[in-house]
Design a protein around this motif. Structure first.
Motif, PDB file in Angstrom:
ATOM      1  N   UNK A 122     -16.632  63.618 -81.452  1.00 33.52           N
ATOM      2  CA  UNK A 122     -15.677  63.577 -80.358  1.00 33.52           C
ATOM      3  C   UNK A 122     -14.549  62.621 -80.667  1.00 33.52           C
ATOM      4  N   UNK A 123     -14.075  61.938 -79.642  1.00 33.33           N
ATOM      5  CA  UNK A 123     -12.961  61.006 -79.809  1.00 33.33           C
ATOM      6  C   UNK A 123     -13.376  59.788 -80.634  1.00 33.33           C
ATOM      7  N   UNK A 124     -12.424  59.272 -81.402  1.00 34.91           N
ATOM      8  CA  UNK A 124     -12.591  58.001 -82.105  1.00 34.91           C
ATOM      9  C   UNK A 124     -11.780  56.965 -81.333  1.00 34.91           C
ATOM     10  N   UNK A 125     -12.419  55.868 -80.953  1.00 34.82           N
ATOM     11  CA  UNK A 125     -11.779  54.850 -80.112  1.00 34.82           C
ATOM     12  C   UNK A 125     -11.560  53.572 -80.911  1.00 34.82           C
ATOM     13  N   UNK A 126     -10.350  53.050 -80.874  1.00 35.23           N
ATOM     14  CA  UNK A 126     -10.049  51.796 -81.572  1.00 35.23           C
ATOM     15  C   UNK A 126      -9.391  50.834 -80.606  1.00 35.23           C
TER      16      UNK A 126
END
Length: 258
Positions: A122-126
């Protein structure tokens, strides 16, 4: 059946067929069907194909409320879905943060290099030096064992509760625009306030993606649910087609993220 296809691009036919297979599975087995992660365009297609019938219903979840990539759950009307039914895990990457910088493309590249398809993630969060991503729980043990390096950094994964996802500020600004047509160069010109010529140059220089794929044809037709990203300008998603103006221009409702 052919009437469904006419509303979408020819290259989207295989995915439409897949959605129809999922729908038929739920109808025949009276059991839920969980998909991998879908991008916003695929989510839009699934909504359009399944419709609002009572026999087969659907829900989306990507790990947090504002997720872009989401898994879909198709289910019969008796079934009451919960978040746990989507089998999504949240994983934080542990690495020597004082000495190494890890960025979004590096994470995605390392995940893909394991031989796992993009739709498993899914999404990659930074958020600063904290990096997390959502993934199918079905491949959790594989990821924990195999993801040992990103770039030159040795890494380990730590699973977290979904509610511990970092809050990355991302605010889409909605507005209505009018464009000469639904051509890609026309939408970019209207959305980002550029000349048609500059939009065409961006596309020809391979700096524009349509639904995560680089497009080199300025005349590519855009549709509702499309997401356009132009390097150094930002992202634009087509929320709705609102008809035409008196001067026969296309009216659209879009979201902008710069």
């Amino acid at each position: 059946m052919s009437s469904i296809y006419q509303h979408f691009r020819p290259e989207e036919k295989p995915f439409i067929d897949t959605v129809l297979d999922w729908k038929e599975y739920v109808e025949n087995t009276y059991a839920p069907k969980l998909t991998d992660f879908l991008d916003p365009r695929q989510q839009f297609i699934l909504q359009s194909v399944i419709g609002d019938g009572a026999d087969v219903q659907y829900g989306f979840f990507g790990g947090r409320e504002r997720s872009e990539r989401k898994r879909a759950l198709l289910y019969p009307e008796y079934f009451k879905p919960e978040e746990k039914d989507f089998h999504i895990g949240l994983y934080e990457i542990e690495y020597p943060r004082k000495f190494i910088k890890i960025e979004h493309p590096m994470v995605l590249g390392s995940l893909m290099s394991l031989g796992v398809k993009r739709d498993k993630f899914g999404d990659i969060l930074a958020d600063g030096d904290r990096i997390q991503f959502f993934s199918n729980e079905e491949i959790e043990s594989f990821l924990m064992t195999e993801l040992q390096e990103i770039g030159r950094a040795s890494v380990q994964l730590r699973k977290l509760p979904l509610e511990e996802a970092v809050q990355v500020p991302e605010q889409w600004k909605e507005k209505e625009i009018s464009a000469a047509s639904l051509r890609l160069d026309g939408i970019i010109s209207a959305a980002f306030n550029l000349s048609r010529q500059k939009s065409q140059v961006l596309i020809e220089q391979k700096l524009v993606k349509l639904n995560w794929k680089t497009v080199e044809n300025p005349a590519a037709e855009c549709m509702e649910g499309d997401l356009i990203s132009a390097r150094r300008l930002g992202r634009c998603k087509i929320i709705g087609l609102l008809g035409t103006t008196k001067k026969n221009k296309a009216r659209l409702k879009i979201g902008l993220l710069k």
